[in-house]
Design an enzyme around this catalytic site. Structure first.
Site, PDB file in Angstrom:
ATOM      1  N   GLN A  94      -2.961  -8.557  -8.037  1.00 46.57           N
ATOM      2  CA  GLN A  94      -3.345  -7.458  -8.918  1.00 46.57           C
ATOM      3  C   GLN A  94      -2.768  -7.612 -10.321  1.00 46.57           C
ATOM      4  O   GLN A  94      -2.951  -6.734 -11.165  1.00 46.57           O
ATOM      5  CB  GLN A  94      -2.891  -6.128  -8.310  1.00 46.57           C
ATOM      6  N   HIS A 160       0.618  -3.616  -7.254  1.00 45.80           N
ATOM      7  CA  HIS A 160       1.192  -2.373  -7.779  1.00 45.80           C
ATOM      8  C   HIS A 160       1.950  -2.581  -9.092  1.00 45.80           C
ATOM      9  O   HIS A 160       3.111  -2.199  -9.228  1.00 45.80           O
ATOM     10  CB  HIS A 160       2.078  -1.702  -6.725  1.00 45.80           C
ATOM     11  N   GLU A 254      -4.061  10.576  -6.415  1.00 46.84           N
ATOM     12  CA  GLU A 254      -3.617  11.789  -7.094  1.00 46.84           C
ATOM     13  C   GLU A 254      -3.999  11.818  -8.565  1.00 46.84           C
ATOM     14  O   GLU A 254      -4.114  10.775  -9.217  1.00 46.84           O
ATOM     15  CB  GLU A 254      -2.092  11.921  -7.005  1.00 46.84           C
ATOM     16  N   TYR A 264       7.612  12.908  -8.719  1.00 47.27           N
ATOM     17  CA  TYR A 264       6.293  13.122  -8.128  1.00 47.27           C
ATOM     18  C   TYR A 264       6.240  12.757  -6.642  1.00 47.27           C
ATOM     19  O   TYR A 264       5.173  12.815  -6.041  1.00 47.27           O
ATOM     20  CB  TYR A 264       5.234  12.394  -8.958  1.00 47.27           C
ATOM     21  N   TYR A 275      -2.218   1.995   5.697  1.00 46.64           N
ATOM     22  CA  TYR A 275      -3.564   1.451   5.884  1.00 46.64           C
ATOM     23  C   TYR A 275      -3.888   1.263   7.361  1.00 46.64           C
ATOM     24  O   TYR A 275      -5.050   1.299   7.772  1.00 46.64           O
ATOM     25  CB  TYR A 275      -3.710   0.127   5.129  1.00 46.64           C
TER      26      TYR A 275
END
Length: 380
Positions: A94, A160, A254, A264, A275
């Site tokens: 990613q 991430h 979110e 948060y 998953y």
């Protein structure tokens, strides 16, 4: 808020029984007389993963390709040669070249800001870094590139990274770094990077009123924490507040309004599961941890976001537009002050939406993985 979210989850569960591809909760916006009036026209191809877009005052568009290239769209065409002069980028998983935005006073100072997975620093692997640089349009090259911040503790994990960028009305730059696949360590630990939203002066200095300045064992650039993987960030055009969305695990994507020093909750509280379907936590709320302003269950895999202010789309003005990687459509969200009150899907089948930009011409531009850059236009 909690009763609303429980109601949303129940509604979602009921809808899932009747549809294999429903990812919405709450009231639907009627788009019969709005969304159906438009079409998404491809303007250029050749960008594999258009992670971020920004437009220069002369109407040139700069697009980041996650594989580690910065591309230029000039006079409606993709310039063949990638922009030169990028700092070192590690493209894989990613990671790669991620977001890009202009300084609010770009016309005066010429600074543009980028995030990327950088190999700089000690240790094997890489981590998310924020850079600024200037663009030489004649040479199609960057110059004066400088790193403003980099997540420490390089890692070989490939997911991430975050990472979106937004400026607020006071000229501070906000950006995100995801938990880097270390959810049980980084998001709740203020002494290390990852799972955070950061706030800096435009030159990289840490503001003296950041919430953790002067505290031991903290990263003073941190503005909020307890995040998983924020891949959307935008300034509300009226309130000036910074809004963000982030990927949940399986369920629990979110929308959050970023507040100073707020936790948060990830991974202590979440509306998602692993998953595999196993539980991450049995908590969806806890004192001292912020509830999301909105969440999706099942996940839509949100990416990119923009508040629509253009007169080109009168029915959408003041609403929030978000892309869905998972379901290949756009999500238009009703906003009332600091609350999201409804949503609807549009342009089903458009592809894996990676980025969204409102251009100087007022049109919305959408970056699609493998599908190039599209412009949302009125149907003929």
């Amino acid at each position: 808020m909690l009763s609303k979210l429980k109601h949303i989850t129940l509604a979602s569960s009921i809808m899932m029984l009747s549809s294999a591809c429903v990812a919405f909760q709450g009231p639907e916006i009627d788009l019969a007389e709005s969304g159906n009036r438009y079409t998404a026209s491809t303007i250029v191809k050749g960008v594999e993963v258009p992670w971020g877009m920004t437009q220069l005052p002369n109407s040139d568009i700069l697009v980041t390709d996650r594989k580690g290239e910065l591309r230029l769209i000039r006079e409606g065409k993709l310039v063949e040669q990638p922009v030169q002069g990028l700092p070192p980028v590690v493209a894989g998983g990613q990671g790669g070249l991620l977001d890009i935005v202009l300084h609010p006073d770009y016309g005066k100072n010429g600074w543009l800001y980028m995030t990327m997975s950088s190999p700089e620093g000690e240790g094997e692997g890489n981590n998310t870094a924020l850079y600024r640089a200037k663009f030489d349009g004649e040479k199609v090259s960057l110059k004066d590139a400088e790193m403003l911040y980099k997540g420490s503790d390089n890692t070989t994990k490939r997911h991430h990274y975050g990472s979106r960028i937004a400026f607020d009305n006071n000229g501070y730059v906000f950006f995100s770094i995801g938990d880097r696949g270390e959810r049980d360590v980084k998001p709740q630990d203020l002494s290390i990077d990852g799972g955070k939203v950061y706030r800096l002066h435009d030159d990289g200095r840490v503001p003296k009123d950041n919430p953790f300045v002067g505290q031991e064992n903290t990263r003073p650039a941190t503005y909020s924490y307890g995040h998983r993987n924020p891949q959307g960030m935008a300034k509300h055009p009226e309130t000036g507040k910074i809004w963000s969305h982030e990927h949940g695990p399986r369920g629990g994507d979110e929308i959050n309004i970023i507040k100073k020093g707020v936790n948060y909750g990830w991974p202590v509280i979440t509306y998602g599961v692993n998953y595999s379907g196993t539980s991450i936590t049995d908590l969806t709320e806890k004192p001292g941890m912020e509830q999301p302003d909105w969440y999706w269950d099942p996940s839509i895999a949100p990416s990119g976001m923009v508040f629509v202010t253009s007169d080109k789309y009168p029915e959408w003005k003041g609403k929030l537009l978000i892309g869905s990687l998972k379901f290949h459509y756009l999500v238009l969200m009703d906003v009332d002050g600091d609350k999201v009150t409804g949503q609807s899907k549009m342009f089903e089948g458009i592809g894996r939406v990676r980025s969204i930009m409102q251009g100087l011409d007022g049109y919305l531009y959408v970056g699609v993985d493998g599908g190039g850059i599209k412009r949302i236009e009125p149907k003929a």
